[in-house]
Design an enzyme around this catalytic site. Structure first.
Site, PDB file in Angstrom:
ATOM      1  N   SER A 149       0.840  -1.184   0.000  1.00  0.00           N
ATOM      2  CA  SER A 149       0.000   0.000   0.000  1.00  0.00           C
ATOM      3  C   SER A 149       0.883   1.245   0.000  1.00  0.00           C
ATOM      4  O   SER A 149       1.677   1.443  -0.922  1.00  0.00           O
ATOM      5  CB  SER A 149      -0.971  -0.021   1.188  1.00  0.00           C
ATOM      6  OG  SER A 149      -2.003   0.914   1.017  1.00  0.00           O
ATOM      7  N   ASP A 191      -8.608  -6.043  -4.839  1.00  0.00           N
ATOM      8  CA  ASP A 191      -8.196  -5.009  -3.894  1.00  0.00           C
ATOM      9  C   ASP A 191      -9.253  -3.916  -3.802  1.00  0.00           C
ATOM     10  O   ASP A 191      -9.680  -3.364  -4.812  1.00  0.00           O
ATOM     11  CB  ASP A 191      -6.859  -4.418  -4.339  1.00  0.00           C
ATOM     12  CG  ASP A 191      -6.179  -3.605  -3.248  1.00  0.00           C
ATOM     13  OD1 ASP A 191      -6.838  -2.704  -2.690  1.00  0.00           O
ATOM     14  OD2 ASP A 191      -4.997  -3.858  -2.973  1.00  0.00           O
ATOM     15  N   HIS A 222      -6.921  -6.255  -0.301  1.00  0.00           N
ATOM     16  CA  HIS A 222      -5.887  -5.361   0.192  1.00  0.00           C
ATOM     17  C   HIS A 222      -5.312  -5.892   1.500  1.00  0.00           C
ATOM     18  O   HIS A 222      -5.991  -5.893   2.533  1.00  0.00           O
ATOM     19  CB  HIS A 222      -6.476  -3.954   0.400  1.00  0.00           C
ATOM     20  CG  HIS A 222      -5.449  -2.881   0.551  1.00  0.00           C
ATOM     21  ND1 HIS A 222      -4.810  -2.320  -0.518  1.00  0.00           N
ATOM     22  CD2 HIS A 222      -4.939  -2.270   1.650  1.00  0.00           C
ATOM     23  CE1 HIS A 222      -3.962  -1.404  -0.100  1.00  0.00           C
ATOM     24  NE2 HIS A 222      -4.012  -1.362   1.219  1.00  0.00           N
TER      25      HIS A 222
END
Length: 549
Positions: free
Chosen positions: A211, A443, A481
């Site tokens: 991320s 995601d 994610h």
């Protein structure tokens, strides 16, 4: 022309740095004997000279040094834990708080971890790589030195650590975070401390993050190509400002009357997409392996007449909202980074109610932004208040990303700091660096389409063969994610061992297999744009699938 391999040249330079350390860093290092056990007590309160860092600071200091014993990955590890501060140039800017774990029995390798969201805390030095395996030891348990920082600011009391953007009011703190300046300062200070702890430099230095940490991984490869031997970048938010503009656009759309699809309707959308596309890869397993082959029209869920008539359909405003989420957002103006849009999220992403916090959230965006709205909506609000307007009282829903008015120049300036879109990785490749890029196809927070774009840009600039010589990109079907919540496919792969073999022995990843750590199944990890297609046999076994384009 120098025929010495780049890695060998770097090691020779590092050796020379140790020999010169008596004049550069103090006589104690010149006379120290090398060891795999850190000299912990000697490091307490040690000054870190500004001269050892390549970016401007006023030096630093170790604030504490203590010997710890912890069970890590089932192993009892003894290590020296250092907490240190790197002091800013601007006296009003916060210090960079960093931490280093120096294990007994050091393996001569080091791992730097990246952060997440707006950072504001020091990552856990006993952590795993993003999408790391559960059946292999984490870096510290492998006797890596591990280190990380808070990227130059600390979250405020009573705030969600990764959702406090208030540091953006200070230019030095902003550059430390968004441009990645804190990464190099932390790396340089850590190398200084490692040399003093063991009397020698690491033979190999790695970076791993997802991320924001994934963006940071790409930043270090772009800006300091000789600083790291290998990099693992997972679900990277590399075009940070571009994504923020899309998140702001979606916040506006979802805040309109009747537009927000509540939790029940999000589940309806998710189940409908799965039912429509699950079997396209040859097997029905709740995982869509070929997201580009999934073409779902949300109008099939339209309520009769377009009004909201209940939980089993979507109204016209809700259809417009979910369509906006999955469609490329383009802004009708130029920004200095050169970016022109953000590719949007697949329907499967934000609609997965197993992770509502990362997707749509459970509450429509409003002012002030509810804590139950999606993570991206809250991220947008912090950016508007502290990065853009620098007015904590500003209503983020009053700013339209399509028509920013007087804020356009500021947006353009911020794009040069936040969009880290230099894809010329040739210096990193020439230095012998290796890069593993990972993203989950479901995601909710950073679109895998954006990472597809980054990878394609690298190939277009460098060419397919030069790119393949130092870089691999894997898109993991069903993974979300950071394996947040209960994803359809909780990815687990030993990327670190693969990277070690590539860096140390010149052996690139070969036929890697990714495990679903919660469903006892596996899939081949296919190089993008390939995806795993079922051919025959046990649908839980990786050998039953073949990577296809």
């Amino acid at each position: 022309m120098n025929s010495t391999p780049p890695r060998a040249r770097r090691l020779a330079v590092l050796a020379a740095m140790v020999l010169l350390a008596g004049t550069t860093f103090g006589p104690e290092l010149a006379t120290a004997t090398t060891s795999t056990v850190p000299a912990c007590a000697e490091l307490d309160q040690m000054k870190i000279p500004a001269s050892v860092m390549s970016l401007p600071t006023t030096g630093g200091r170790v604030q504490s040094a203590s010997v710890k014993t912890s069970v890590v990955s089932g192993k009892t590890i003894e290590y020296c834990l250092l907490d240190a501060d790197i002091f800013p140039m601007d006296p009003t800017a916060p210090a960079i708080k960093m931490r280093v774990a120096l294990p007994h029995g050091w393996n001569r390798k080091a791992m730097m971890f990246g952060g997440g969201g707006y950072n504001g805390t020091i990552p856990d030095l006993t952590m795993n790589m993003p999408f790391g395996p559960r059946d292999q030891p984490v870096p510290l348990a492998r006797r890596y030195v591990t280190f990380a920082s808070d990227s130059g600011h600390q979250h405020g009391p009573g705030t969600v650590p990764s959702l406090d953007g208030s540091f953006g009011m200070n230019d030095e703190a902003l550059h430390n975070f968004a441009a990645g300046d804190a990464l190099k300062k932390t790396r340089d200070a850590s190398m200084f401390l490692i040399r003093h702890a063991y009397g020698k430099n690491p033979a190999e230095v790695y970076f791993s993050g997802g991320s924001t940490g994934g963006r940071e991984a790409l930043i270090v490869a772009q800006r300091w190509p000789q600083a790291f031997d290998g990099v693992i970048s997972a679900y990277p938010a590399w075009n940070n400002l571009s994504e923020v503009l899309d998140l702001g656009y979606l916040a506006h759309v979802l805040s309109r009357p009747g537009a927000f699809p509540g939790p029940v309707k999000q589940t309806l959308l998710y189940d409908s997409v799965i039912n429509a596309c699950d079997g396209l890869d040859g097997v029905k397993d709740k995982v869509i392996s070929n997201p580009r082959g999934c073409h779902f029209d949300p109008h099939v869920l339209r309520c009769t007449g377009g009004a909201d008539t209940g939980p089993d359909c979507l109204s016209d405003p809700q259809i417009r909202a979910v369509t906006a989420m999955s469609t490329t957002f383009r802004w009708p103006y130029r920004i200095a980074s050169g970016e022109t849009g953000y590719p949007g999220f697949p329907f499967l992403s934000g609609a997965d109610m197993r992770t509502p916090f990362l997707g749509f959230g459970t509450t429509a965006p409003a002012n002030p932004m509810p804590a139950t709205s999606g993570y991206g909506m809250q991220y947008w609000e912090q950016w508007v208040k502290y990065f853009l307007t620098r007015d904590p009282g500003y209503n983020s829903l009053d700013l339209d990303p399509k028509r920013p008015g007087k804020w356009l120049d500021r947006i353009s300036h911020l794009s040069t700091i936040q969009d880290r879109n230099n894809v010329d990785l040739r210096p990193f490749a020439r230095a012998g660096g290796k890069l593993i890029l990972l993203h989950g196809a479901a995601d909710e927070l950073v679109s895998h389409r954006s990472t597809n774009d980054y990878y394609q840009r690298v190939r277009d600039l460098l060419g397919p063969e030069p790119t393949h010589a130092f870089m691999r990109y894997y898109l993991v079907p069903g993974a979300n994610h950071a394996n947040f919540g209960t994803p359809a496919f909780a990815a687990g792969w030993d990327s670190l061992s693969a990277l070690e073999r590539w860096v140390g022995a010149g052996q690139p990843p070969a036929n890697p297999i990714v495990a679903d750590t919660t469903h006892n199944r596996a899939r081949p990890l296919c190089e993008y744009p390939a995806w795993p297609r079922y051919r025959a046999g046990d649908p839980d076994a990786a050998q039953s699938f073949v990577c296809t384009r």
